[in-house]
Design an enzyme around this catalytic site. Structure first.
Site, PDB file in Angstrom:
ATOM      1  N   ASP A  18      -7.293  51.629 -59.712  1.00  0.00           N
ATOM      2  CA  ASP A  18      -8.734  51.821 -59.861  1.00  0.00           C
ATOM      3  C   ASP A  18      -9.331  52.447 -58.602  1.00  0.00           C
ATOM      4  O   ASP A  18      -8.842  52.235 -57.496  1.00  0.00           O
ATOM      5  CB  ASP A  18      -9.398  50.464 -60.160  1.00  0.00           C
ATOM      6  CG  ASP A  18     -10.798  50.625 -60.745  1.00  0.00           C
ATOM      7  OD1 ASP A  18     -11.135  51.729 -61.206  1.00  0.00           O
ATOM      8  OD2 ASP A  18     -11.554  49.630 -60.738  1.00  0.00           O
ATOM      9  N   SER A  64      -7.824  51.695 -73.504  1.00  0.00           N
ATOM     10  CA  SER A  64      -8.404  52.026 -74.814  1.00  0.00           C
ATOM     11  C   SER A  64      -9.926  52.135 -74.708  1.00  0.00           C
ATOM     12  O   SER A  64     -10.571  52.693 -75.585  1.00  0.00           O
ATOM     13  CB  SER A  64      -7.985  50.996 -75.872  1.00  0.00           C
ATOM     14  OG  SER A  64      -7.910  49.706 -75.337  1.00  0.00           O
ATOM     15  N   ASN A  66     -11.331  53.623 -71.993  1.00  0.00           N
ATOM     16  CA  ASN A  66     -11.644  54.819 -71.192  1.00  0.00           C
ATOM     17  C   ASN A  66     -12.065  56.025 -72.040  1.00  0.00           C
ATOM     18  O   ASN A  66     -12.575  57.017 -71.518  1.00  0.00           O
ATOM     19  CB  ASN A  66     -10.460  55.209 -70.284  1.00  0.00           C
ATOM     20  CG  ASN A  66     -10.262  54.272 -69.103  1.00  0.00           C
ATOM     21  OD1 ASN A  66      -9.144  54.048 -68.639  1.00  0.00           O
ATOM     22  ND2 ASN A  66     -11.349  53.697 -68.584  1.00  0.00           N
ATOM     23  N   LEU A 193      -9.592  41.934 -64.740  1.00  0.00           N
ATOM     24  CA  LEU A 193      -8.385  42.470 -65.384  1.00  0.00           C
ATOM     25  C   LEU A 193      -8.696  43.644 -66.322  1.00  0.00           C
ATOM     26  O   LEU A 193      -7.789  44.400 -66.679  1.00  0.00           O
ATOM     27  CB  LEU A 193      -7.646  41.364 -66.153  1.00  0.00           C
ATOM     28  CG  LEU A 193      -6.937  40.336 -65.258  1.00  0.00           C
ATOM     29  CD1 LEU A 193      -6.308  39.234 -66.092  1.00  0.00           C
ATOM     30  CD2 LEU A 193      -5.850  41.009 -64.396  1.00  0.00           C
ATOM     31  N   SER A 194      -9.944  43.792 -66.730  1.00  0.00           N
ATOM     32  CA  SER A 194     -10.322  44.911 -67.602  1.00  0.00           C
ATOM     33  C   SER A 194      -9.351  45.111 -68.772  1.00  0.00           C
ATOM     34  O   SER A 194      -8.879  46.230 -69.016  1.00  0.00           O
ATOM     35  CB  SER A 194     -10.460  46.205 -66.780  1.00  0.00           C
ATOM     36  OG  SER A 194     -11.450  46.065 -65.791  1.00  0.00           O
ATOM     37  N   GLU A 205       0.750  36.389 -60.246  1.00  0.00           N
ATOM     38  CA  GLU A 205      -0.053  36.323 -59.032  1.00  0.00           C
ATOM     39  C   GLU A 205      -0.994  37.529 -59.053  1.00  0.00           C
ATOM     40  O   GLU A 205      -0.562  38.648 -59.364  1.00  0.00           O
ATOM     41  CB  GLU A 205       0.843  36.406 -57.784  1.00  0.00           C
ATOM     42  CG  GLU A 205       1.711  35.187 -57.579  1.00  0.00           C
ATOM     43  CD  GLU A 205       0.897  33.929 -57.307  1.00  0.00           C
ATOM     44  OE1 GLU A 205      -0.118  34.013 -56.589  1.00  0.00           O
ATOM     45  OE2 GLU A 205       1.280  32.863 -57.823  1.00  0.00           O
TER      46      GLU A 205
HETATM   47  C1  IPE Z   1      -9.184  49.974 -65.662  1.00  0.00           C
HETATM   48  O1  IPE Z   1     -10.107  50.577 -64.839  1.00  0.00           O
HETATM   49  C2  IPE Z   1      -8.402  51.017 -66.414  1.00  0.00           C
HETATM   50  C3  IPE Z   1      -7.438  51.793 -65.635  1.00  0.00           C
HETATM   51  C4  IPE Z   1      -7.181  51.643 -64.365  1.00  0.00           C
HETATM   52  C5  IPE Z   1      -6.719  52.801 -66.373  1.00  0.00           C
HETATM   53  P1  IPE Z   1     -11.614  50.865 -65.295  1.00  0.00           P
HETATM   54  O2  IPE Z   1     -12.256  51.588 -64.181  1.00  0.00           O
HETATM   55  O3  IPE Z   1     -11.611  51.534 -66.621  1.00  0.00           O
HETATM   56  O4  IPE Z   1     -12.203  49.397 -65.488  1.00  0.00           O
HETATM   57  P2  IPE Z   1     -13.696  48.879 -65.401  1.00  0.00           P
HETATM   58  O5  IPE Z   1     -14.499  49.728 -66.351  1.00  0.00           O
HETATM   59  O6  IPE Z   1     -14.166  49.061 -64.001  1.00  0.00           O
HETATM   60  O7  IPE Z   1     -13.639  47.443 -65.794  1.00  0.00           O
HETATM   61  C1  IPE Z   2      -9.085  54.724 -62.111  1.00  0.00           C
HETATM   62  O1  IPE Z   2     -10.127  55.217 -61.361  1.00  0.00           O
HETATM   63  C2  IPE Z   2      -8.497  55.747 -63.026  1.00  0.00           C
HETATM   64  C3  IPE Z   2      -8.738  55.479 -64.452  1.00  0.00           C
HETATM   65  C4  IPE Z   2      -9.465  54.508 -64.956  1.00  0.00           C
HETATM   66  C5  IPE Z   2      -8.116  56.406 -65.378  1.00  0.00           C
HETATM   67  P1  IPE Z   2     -11.602  55.275 -61.941  1.00  0.00           P
HETATM   68  O2  IPE Z   2     -11.771  56.584 -62.643  1.00  0.00           O
HETATM   69  O3  IPE Z   2     -11.914  54.104 -62.767  1.00  0.00           O
HETATM   70  O4  IPE Z   2     -12.451  55.298 -60.618  1.00  0.00           O
HETATM   71  P2  IPE Z   2     -13.773  54.471 -60.315  1.00  0.00           P
HETATM   72  O5  IPE Z   2     -13.488  53.050 -60.676  1.00  0.00           O
HETATM   73  O6  IPE Z   2     -14.838  55.066 -61.161  1.00  0.00           O
HETATM   74  O7  IPE Z   2     -14.006  54.670 -58.868  1.00  0.00           O
HETATM   75 MG    MG Z   3     -12.704  52.270 -62.383  1.00  0.00          MG
END
Ligand code: IPE
Ligand code: IPE
Ligand code: MG
Length: 247
Positions: A18, A64, A66, A193-194, A205
């Site tokens: 993330d 799913s 995203n 955990l999203s 852990e």
């Molecule tokens: C979780 O990250 C999904 C991936 C890393 C692929 P997100 O950025 O989508 O999660 P939220 O929206 O912050 O919970």
């Molecule tokens: C994680 O980074 C990549 C995916 C979820 C595919 P993000 O795109 O969620 O980046 P932030 O959380 O917006 O910084």
């Molecule tokens: Mg993110």
């Protein structure tokens, strides 16, 4: 640090990668640049995991949920996955990496699914490390699909309701045959955990690291492994030290 310098290596590490967007944002760059840089961090993480002797590395690449992002960002992410597999499959195969993909495969774009299948097929006999790519993955969706398959077998008389056990459920998930994660790392400072591996995370852990994913280096990874080695896992039991003293 070399492999023999570390003990208590987790067999399965899962990473919520993330912070790509924020990495780009603080640099005044478009989010797509963060995702691009994130792919480099993926390469380094796979190499580090293999060297450290980790058996399974799961990377959350696309959830799913995203799909709710702007169309251009979704298309950037799809493009990056395609490029990654096209460019890196040969070297991953040479490095004896086995690839598995978890997530819903129905309705995937016709230019993506064949690539994922090819990656799994070509590397199926590799033994160095299993790289599990969570793509179009959501834990609740995965559990619902598993329940649907079990319910179908019960309705068809192939299974009795009393057969439904934790092991049976595990065996119907996309992660069938993959041991539960020992360590789940999330970068970017978010502590949730999203919808990632909810069932499998029962005794994992959890580690939350402030760095954005593109800044996740070999050194960061090794530091996380060292911190894991110092944790005591109890699985509902009593501390090992208590046992030694009290018995
Ligand atoms: C979780 O990250 C999904 C991936 C890393 C692929 P997100 O950025 O989508 O999660 P939220 O929206 O912050 O919970
Ligand atoms: C994680 O980074 C990549 C995916 C979820 C595919 P993000 O795109 O969620 O980046 P932030 O959380 O917006 O910084
Ligand atoms: Mg993110």
């Amino acid at each position: 640090m070399t492999q023999h310098a570390m003990n208590n290596i987790p067999n399965h590490v899962a990473i919520i990668m993330d912070g790509n967007g924020r990495w780009a944002n603080v640099r005044g760059l478009p989010r797509s640049m963060g995702h691009r840089k994130g792919v480099e961090a993926v390469r380094e993480a796979v190499r580090t995991a293999a060297e450290a002797g980790i058996g399974y590395l799961t990377l959350f690449a696309f959830s799913s949920e995203n799909w709710s992002r702007p169309e251009s960002e979704v298309s950037d992410l799809m493009g990056l996955l395609k490029t990654f597999i096209r460019r890196d499959l040969d070297s991953l195969h040479r490095e004896n990496v086995r690839i598995r993909v978890i997530g819903d495969r129905t309705n995937l774009r016709s230019d993506i699914l064949p690539l994922l299948l090819e990656a799994e097929e070509r590397t199926r006999d590799n033994t160095a490390i299993t790289l599990v790519i969570a793509f179009n993955y959501g834990s609740r969706d995965e559990i619902a699909r598993a329940m649907r398959s079990i319910a179908g077998d019960v309705a068809a008389g192939l299974l009795h309701p009393a057969d439904v056990s934790p092991d049976l459920i595990s065996a119907r998930l996309d992660t069938a045959g993959i041991p539960d994660p020992d360590l789940i790392i999330r970068t970017s400072g978010e502590e949730r955990l999203s919808n990632f591996l909810l069932w499998q995370a029962a005794y994992a852990e959890l580690m939350f690291i402030p760095d954005f994913w593109p800044d996740f280096t070999r050194a960061t990874f090794l530091a996380a492994l060292a911190a894991y080695a110092g944790r005591e896992r109890r699985f509902g039991g009593v501390p090992a030290a208590t046992l030694a003293v009290g018995s």
